[in-house]
Design an enzyme around this catalytic site. Structure first.
Site, PDB file in Angstrom:
ATOM      1  N   TRP A  39      -7.375  -0.326   1.861  1.00 53.21           N
ATOM      2  CA  TRP A  39      -8.838  -0.358   1.922  1.00 53.21           C
ATOM      3  C   TRP A  39      -9.371   0.079   3.279  1.00 53.21           C
ATOM      4  O   TRP A  39     -10.492   0.595   3.383  1.00 53.21           O
ATOM      5  CB  TRP A  39      -9.362  -1.752   1.581  1.00 53.21           C
ATOM      6  CG  TRP A  39      -8.943  -2.854   2.537  1.00 53.21           C
ATOM      7  CD1 TRP A  39      -7.888  -3.700   2.399  1.00 53.21           C
ATOM      8  CD2 TRP A  39      -9.588  -3.224   3.761  1.00 53.21           C
ATOM      9  NE1 TRP A  39      -7.816  -4.574   3.463  1.00 53.21           N
ATOM     10  CE2 TRP A  39      -8.847  -4.312   4.317  1.00 53.21           C
ATOM     11  CE3 TRP A  39     -10.701  -2.754   4.442  1.00 53.21           C
ATOM     12  CZ2 TRP A  39      -9.197  -4.919   5.523  1.00 53.21           C
ATOM     13  CZ3 TRP A  39     -11.052  -3.355   5.651  1.00 53.21           C
ATOM     14  CH2 TRP A  39     -10.307  -4.429   6.182  1.00 53.21           C
TER      15      TRP A  39
ATOM     16  N   TRP B 281       0.829  -1.201   0.000  1.00 55.27           N
ATOM     17  CA  TRP B 281       0.000   0.000   0.000  1.00 55.27           C
ATOM     18  C   TRP B 281       0.865   1.252   0.000  1.00 55.27           C
ATOM     19  O   TRP B 281       1.970   1.263   0.548  1.00 55.27           O
ATOM     20  CB  TRP B 281      -0.920   0.026   1.221  1.00 55.27           C
ATOM     21  CG  TRP B 281      -1.871  -1.124   1.330  1.00 55.27           C
ATOM     22  CD1 TRP B 281      -1.877  -2.100   2.279  1.00 55.27           C
ATOM     23  CD2 TRP B 281      -2.975  -1.415   0.462  1.00 55.27           C
ATOM     24  NE1 TRP B 281      -2.908  -2.987   2.063  1.00 55.27           N
ATOM     25  CE2 TRP B 281      -3.598  -2.594   0.953  1.00 55.27           C
ATOM     26  CE3 TRP B 281      -3.493  -0.819  -0.684  1.00 55.27           C
ATOM     27  CZ2 TRP B 281      -4.707  -3.175   0.344  1.00 55.27           C
ATOM     28  CZ3 TRP B 281      -4.609  -1.379  -1.286  1.00 55.27           C
ATOM     29  CH2 TRP B 281      -5.202  -2.539  -0.783  1.00 55.27           C
TER      30      TRP B 281
END
Length: 477
Positions: free
Chosen positions: A360, A307
């Site tokens: 997320w 990420w």
């Protein structure tokens, strides 16, 4: 004989097993809602959901008052508060509807233990699911992780019990001290950002029933296709009412089945609608097995996903300033009215986790705070589904193209024009990619890119390729 009904995520008087049983067996009943916002394991409500809770409690207070009872509001530890009320009214029993989630069950057990110590019996009833999680298990006694077989199993159980009627009269307990709802500060004050919520929603049981009836009388026709069109009123808008238990899944199920029997031509649309109710159920069953669904990847190999930390891109996404009109429209709709069309939710979620490579969990937390229908199961399960880290997840290589999604599901640009008014004068063909317009077309529409509306913060093709490369790093791990 006096009983207590403990209200939780079931803010209605009809189809309420605990209320029905208590009023059938006792001469008088006290009703209580406890704001226990420090209970371990219970996720505090986000801002938009707190606003909805305040409105829902007001409507429940009025509904009980019309029937001769009142709703006691008290803040604190549920076991302590309920035991104290039981002593106060001389109750011999306490009734409630269960919440099939581990942290809530722990609190239920603590309440039962505190009441048992003072000789008060407790009665628990099925909560807000069509089927208890312990009934839908595989051979290893685990919950199912794929939706289709899960939903088949639920449907194979047959119709759930018919909804119970609302009592016409209640024998309440008078003169009980209650907190003022305003003192709980559930609603925003300075600043008051809830104007859009007030303008677009009417919380409460009566509004939920009216919405269900209007949907089954109207928008259900064509639901299978229209549900994907954010420019149309093609969805039920029942999700926040279900979230707070202003209407039960059983009521929705039976009303839909009745409509299908009355109008067989609607059967396919109604089956699709009920499958969406099934998806809510699926997410709640997942949460039953995985209480930390909002923080832990359901598929452990995603723990190594690369990420990106990009506060600027995250803020642009939150504010609806990504330069992709369908994404920006969805994020502004969310901020203004506390919901977002389901198709657009998938598009904006895909954009965050795949085009921007932002975790997320950042998106899930933003939705939790801004959605009036923020559900502890559906919210993280849906985010993990889009990311590819969850159950029955979308394939990693599925990266929604925000341009094509806009052109397909908002072909005339009506949805974008509503929520991104600075683009309203663009021709339809340019609505979902304004950066391709000529200088003359932009000037005619009153648009100056990077000033009145941003350039895309990431190129779609480059973003997709970067996402696929990132996903390749964890494949096979």
């Amino acid at each position: 004989m006096t009983a207590i009904v403990w209200y939780r995520d079931d803010l209605r008087v009809s189809d309420h097993f605990a209320l029905y049983a208590a009023t059938e067996s006792h001469a008088s009943v006290a009703f209580i809602y406890v704001l226990d916002d420090k209970a371990p394991g219970i996720r505090p409500l986000g801002g938009a959901a707190r606003w909805w809770l305040a409105q829902s409690l007001r409507t429940l207070q009025a509904s009980l008052r019309e029937r001769g009872a009142s709703l006691v509001l008290r803040k604190g530890s549920a076991p302590t508060v309920i035991a104290a009320l039981a002593r106060e009214v001389g109750a011999d029993a306490v009734y409630w509807n269960e919440i099939a989630l581990a942290p809530h069950q722990a609190i239920e057990n603590q309440v039962a233990a505190a009441l048992s110590e003072i000789g008060i019996v407790t009665h628990r009833f099925p909560g807000d699911l069509l089927a208890p999680p312990n009934q839908i298990r595989n051979q290893e006694n685990r919950g199912l992780r794929v939706f289709t077989p899960f939903w088949r199993r639920v449907q194979a159980q047959g119709d759930p019990p018919k909804p119970l009627p609302a009592p016409k009269r209640l024998s309440g307990v008078a003169n009980l001290a209650s907190d003022r709802l305003e003192d709980w500060k559930l609603e925003p004050a300075k600043p008051d950002w809830a104007g859009g919520l007030r303008d677009n929603w009417q919380p409460g049981e009566a509004a939920a029933q009216a919405r269900l009836k209007a949907f089954l009388d109207g928008s259900i026709a064509g639901y299978s296709g229209d549900r994907d069109r954010p420019d149309r009123d093609g969805t039920s808008r029942l999700s926040p009412h279900l979230r707070f238990g202003e209407i039960s899944p059983r009521q929705v199920w039976h009303a839909a089945r009745f409509a299908a029997a009355e109008h067989p031509r609607l059967s396919a649309d109604i089956e699709k609608f009920l499958s969406e109710l099934g998806w809510r159920e699926f997410c709640r069953h997942l949460l039953f097995d995985v209480p930390d669904l909002a923080t832990r990847n359901l598929q452990p190999h995603f723990d190594g996903f690369p990420w990106k930390q990009d506060a600027g891109a995250l803020q642009a996404w939150q504010r609806g300033q990504t330069g992709y009109p369908i994404v920006d429209a969805g994020m502004r709709e969310l901020w203004h009215i506390g919901v977002m069309h389901n198709r657009v939710r998938m598009v904006v979620a895909s954009f965050l986790v795949k085009h921007l490579l932002i975790d997320w969990r950042c998106g899930e937390q933003w939705f939790w705070d801004t959605l009036v229908d923020a559900d502890a199961g559906s919210n993280p399960a849906n985010w993990q589904w889009v990311a590819g880290s969850g159950a029955d997840a979308a394939p990693y290589f599925r990266v929604f193209n925000p341009i094509l999604q806009g052109e397909k599901f908002d072909p005339d640009g009506a949805y974008v024009r509503r929520w991104v008014p600075e683009l309203s004068q663009l021709p339809d063909k340019l609505m979902h990619q304004p950066w391709t317009a000529t200088p003359l077309e932009l000037a005619s529409a009153g648009i100056e890119l990077s000033k009145t509306y941003p350039h895309p913060i990431v190129d779609h093709r480059a973003g997709r390729e970067r996402a696929l490369a990132a996903y390749a790093t964890i494949r096979g791990s």
